[in-house]
Design a protein around this motif. Structure first.
Motif, PDB file in Angstrom:
ATOM      1  N   TYR A 174      -8.034 150.659  47.024  1.00  0.00           N
ATOM      2  CA  TYR A 174      -6.701 150.176  46.574  1.00  0.00           C
ATOM      3  C   TYR A 174      -6.286 148.851  46.953  1.00  0.00           C
ATOM      4  O   TYR A 174      -5.317 148.320  46.499  1.00  0.00           O
ATOM      5  CB  TYR A 174      -5.670 151.308  46.982  1.00  0.00           C
ATOM      6  CG  TYR A 174      -5.909 152.668  46.652  1.00  0.00           C
ATOM      7  CD1 TYR A 174      -6.250 152.790  45.410  1.00  0.00           C
ATOM      8  CD2 TYR A 174      -5.895 153.720  47.576  1.00  0.00           C
ATOM      9  CE1 TYR A 174      -6.485 154.149  44.996  1.00  0.00           C
ATOM     10  CE2 TYR A 174      -6.256 155.026  46.938  1.00  0.00           C
ATOM     11  CZ  TYR A 174      -6.429 155.271  45.888  1.00  0.00           C
ATOM     12  OH  TYR A 174      -6.727 156.541  45.467  1.00  0.00           O
TER      13      TYR A 174
ATOM     14  N   VAL B 171       0.287 154.786  47.408  1.00  0.00           N
ATOM     15  CA  VAL B 171      -0.385 154.833  46.112  1.00  0.00           C
ATOM     16  C   VAL B 171       0.321 155.750  45.161  1.00  0.00           C
ATOM     17  O   VAL B 171       0.732 155.554  44.150  1.00  0.00           O
ATOM     18  CB  VAL B 171      -1.629 154.941  46.292  1.00  0.00           C
ATOM     19  CG1 VAL B 171      -2.316 155.006  44.739  1.00  0.00           C
ATOM     20  CG2 VAL B 171      -2.452 153.887  47.188  1.00  0.00           C
TER      21      VAL B 171
ATOM     22  N   ALA C 194       0.733 155.915  40.504  1.00  0.00           N
ATOM     23  CA  ALA C 194      -0.063 155.121  41.103  1.00  0.00           C
ATOM     24  C   ALA C 194      -0.767 154.060  40.061  1.00  0.00           C
ATOM     25  O   ALA C 194      -0.994 153.137  40.612  1.00  0.00           O
ATOM     26  CB  ALA C 194      -1.420 155.939  41.348  1.00  0.00           C
TER      27      ALA C 194
ATOM     28  N   ARG D 111       1.695 151.421  40.338  1.00  0.00           N
ATOM     29  CA  ARG D 111       1.704 150.471  41.488  1.00  0.00           C
ATOM     30  C   ARG D 111       0.785 149.678  41.286  1.00  0.00           C
ATOM     31  O   ARG D 111       0.977 148.282  41.788  1.00  0.00           O
ATOM     32  CB  ARG D 111       1.358 151.546  42.684  1.00  0.00           C
ATOM     33  CG  ARG D 111       1.097 150.994  43.972  1.00  0.00           C
ATOM     34  CD  ARG D 111       2.388 150.438  44.496  1.00  0.00           C
ATOM     35  NE  ARG D 111       3.318 151.437  44.989  1.00  0.00           N
ATOM     36  CZ  ARG D 111       4.522 151.172  45.689  1.00  0.00           C
ATOM     37  NH1 ARG D 111       4.665 150.165  45.770  1.00  0.00           N
ATOM     38  NH2 ARG D 111       5.234 152.286  46.378  1.00  0.00           N
TER      39      ARG D 111
END
Length: 316
Positions: free
Chosen positions: A13, A185, A288, A291
């Motif tokens: 991520y 996340v 997620a 994000r």
């Protein structure tokens, strides 16, 4: 790379992974750390990266008056290079993650993100090696002793948090860290999801002592390298080769025991990250993806800032 889940999440991520030696670690981690602090912090953190990196180096070394100008110049060169060479690749990696996160996630997909982030991090380290070599060649014995002291202080905190107390206490501390990254996340998790994640942490917890032993070994190797350079003052090219070898051993620990432990920790982290991703609901997956899109937008904004600054400088 460490097989701990938070490092696997960083690989999946964040733009760069946790592959950094202890000397330049914060310089290369600024962007990833900013991402993991939240969307609004990412852009600000990267913009302040040169100051944060210098602060971290000074904390460990107590930079002298003579060392300060070349150290600041080296950090500025690194971030200028990173903006131009790596931000576009980071944007691509984040875009791939945004698409993947909406679907069922396989261990191979997470491993691929990990490999990509490690590749970027190694490129960053290679770029910085000449400047790191210059700084190593100016270190005094007192400065190296200070690095060792800071390592000891950090290790004391690490042991207290992750290796002390009962087995339940240690597992709780690691679980809290895992969930901090997962919630960043995906947003919130239900009690049932958290119980399933907790139950999947067994292999990760089994590697706790091995991860700490590897942490100590890397610190010892770094101190030995720094003292060798300080005592022998070899040519810069030789120092760069020592740094390259150190980085190789960080990525691929020598010896069957260390290599096996390294692989087991990585596999445990990948397995846990896969479990978490596939426990999420459509709403969490959408969170997620949103994000990631915000991180992508911030990355593009940072790239445009660089282009604007370059054009302004050309017109002056």
């Amino acid at each position: 790379m460490r097989g701990d889940f938070n490092m696997t999440v960083s690989a999946q991520y964040a733009p760069v992974s946790d592959f950094h030696n202890r000397w330049l670690r914060r310089i290369l981690a600024i962007f990833a750390a900013a991402v993991l602090c939240g969307c609004s912090a990412m852009k600000t953190g990267y913009q302040q990266g040169d100051r944060l990196a210098y602060w971290w180096i000074d904390h460990y070394v107590d930079v002298s008056d003579a060392q300060e100008p070349p150290t600041r110049d080296a950090i500025a060169r690194f971030f200028a290079w990173h903006r131009q060479s790596q931000l576009p690749e980071i944007s691509t990696l984040l875009t791939q993650a945004r698409e993947q996160v909406r679907q069922p996630v396989s261990p191979s997909a997470i491993a691929q993100f990990q490999e990509s982030s490690q590749r970027l991090a190694r490129q960053s380290f290679n770029q910085a090696m000449p400047d790191v070599a210059d700084l190593l060649l100016t270190l005094t014995p007192a400065q190296i002793d200070r690095i060792e002291k800071k390592f000891d202080e950090s290790n004391t905190k690490y042991r207290k948090k992750y290796l002390s107390g009962s087995a339940a206490d240690r597992e709780s501390a690691r679980f809290d860290k895992v969930m901090d990254y997962a919630k960043l996340v995906y947003g919130g998790f239900s009690n049932e999801q958290e119980k399933a994640i907790h139950a999947a942490m067994g292999p990760l917890m089994q590697g706790a002592q091995a991860r700490y032993a590897e942490r100590l070994r890397r610190q010892e190797d770094w101190l030995a390298l720094a003292r060798q350079v300080q005592q022998t003052r070899p040519p810069k090219a030789q120092v760069i080769e020592l740094l390259r070898r150190y980085a190789d051993h960080w990525q691929h620990p020598p010896g069957e025991t260390r290599a096996a432990s390294h692989d087991a920790n990585n596999q445990a982290g990948v397995a846990l990250a896969t479990t978490i991703a596939n426990l999420t609901t459509p709403k969490q997956k959408a969170h997620a993806a949103e994000r990631f899109q915000k991180w992508i937008d911030d990355t593009h904004s940072l790239m445009h800032e660089r282009q604007g600054q370059t054009a302004q400088a050309a017109n002056q």
